[in-house]
Design a protein around this motif. Structure first.
Motif, mmCIF file in Angstrom:
data_model
loop_
_atom_site.group_PDB
_atom_site.id
_atom_site.type_symbol
_atom_site.label_atom_id
_atom_site.label_comp_id
_atom_site.label_asym_id
_atom_site.label_seq_id
_atom_site.Cartn_x
_atom_site.Cartn_y
_atom_site.Cartn_z
ATOM 1 N N PHE A 38 0.911 -1.072 0.060
ATOM 2 C CA PHE A 38 -0.039 -0.090 0.019
ATOM 3 C C PHE A 38 0.914 1.501 -0.085
ATOM 4 C CE2 PHE A 38 -2.829 -3.358 1.499
ATOM 5 C CZ PHE A 38 -4.014 -3.091 0.871
ATOM 6 N N LYS A 43 -0.669 4.523 -2.062
ATOM 7 C CA LYS A 43 -2.103 4.571 -1.334
ATOM 8 C C LYS A 43 -1.899 4.763 0.291
ATOM 9 C CE LYS A 43 -3.539 3.422 -5.475
ATOM 10 N NZ LYS A 43 -4.220 4.520 -6.053
ATOM 11 N N TRP A 49 -7.338 1.258 5.098
ATOM 12 C CA TRP A 49 -8.222 0.394 4.003
ATOM 13 C C TRP A 49 -9.212 -0.657 4.899
ATOM 14 C CZ3 TRP A 49 -10.667 2.547 0.603
ATOM 15 C CH2 TRP A 49 -10.082 3.701 -0.328
ATOM 16 N N ASP A 85 -9.646 1.423 -7.388
ATOM 17 C CA ASP A 85 -8.726 2.221 -7.226
ATOM 18 C C ASP A 85 -7.636 1.486 -6.641
ATOM 19 O OD1 ASP A 85 -6.860 4.505 -7.552
ATOM 20 O OD2 ASP A 85 -7.325 5.003 -5.649
ATOM 21 N N VAL A 86 -7.762 1.108 -5.421
ATOM 22 C CA VAL A 86 -6.639 0.579 -4.683
ATOM 23 C C VAL A 86 -6.278 -0.962 -5.260
ATOM 24 C CG1 VAL A 86 -6.047 -0.194 -2.250
ATOM 25 C CG2 VAL A 86 -7.213 1.751 -2.678
#
Length: 100
Positions: A38, A43, A49, A85-86
């Motif tokens: 991440f 991110k 998350w 997105d992630v």
């Protein structure tokens, strides 16, 4: 009138099942990726998350009992952001994954 109410009830039940599946999938996918990925992809942290997707899965699970609601829509949006997105970034498919 009864038919319309029953139709709405089953439609909201179907939406609740789909929402729970999407949010649960986002949470389980977030669990399986290492935290360093991440950060490397730029991110937010894995803990962030996990909290967001876990919270959205919990809201969808609780909303399942009452067949929907405004919070369930927000929870599905959070899970959709993770998926769109992630997830491609942390799974190594970011960048030029979608080649047209």
């Amino acid at each position: 009138m009864y038919f319309a109410l029953e139709f709405e009830r089953y439609l909201m039940l179907a939406f609740s099942i789909v929402a729970l599946f999407i949010a649960g999938w986002a949470f389980l996918d977030c669990l399986r990726h290492p935290g360093a990925t991440f950060q490397r992809e730029g991110k937010r942290t894995k803990g962030f998350w996990l909290g967001m997707t876990g919270g959205s899965a919990a809201v969808c699970l609780l909303s399942f009992a009452i067949f929907g609601g405004f919070l369930q829509i927000i929870a599905v949006c959070i899970a959709a952001v993770y998926h769109a997105d992630v997830k491609p970034a942390v799974s190594g498919k970011g960048g030029n994954y979608y080649r047209y």
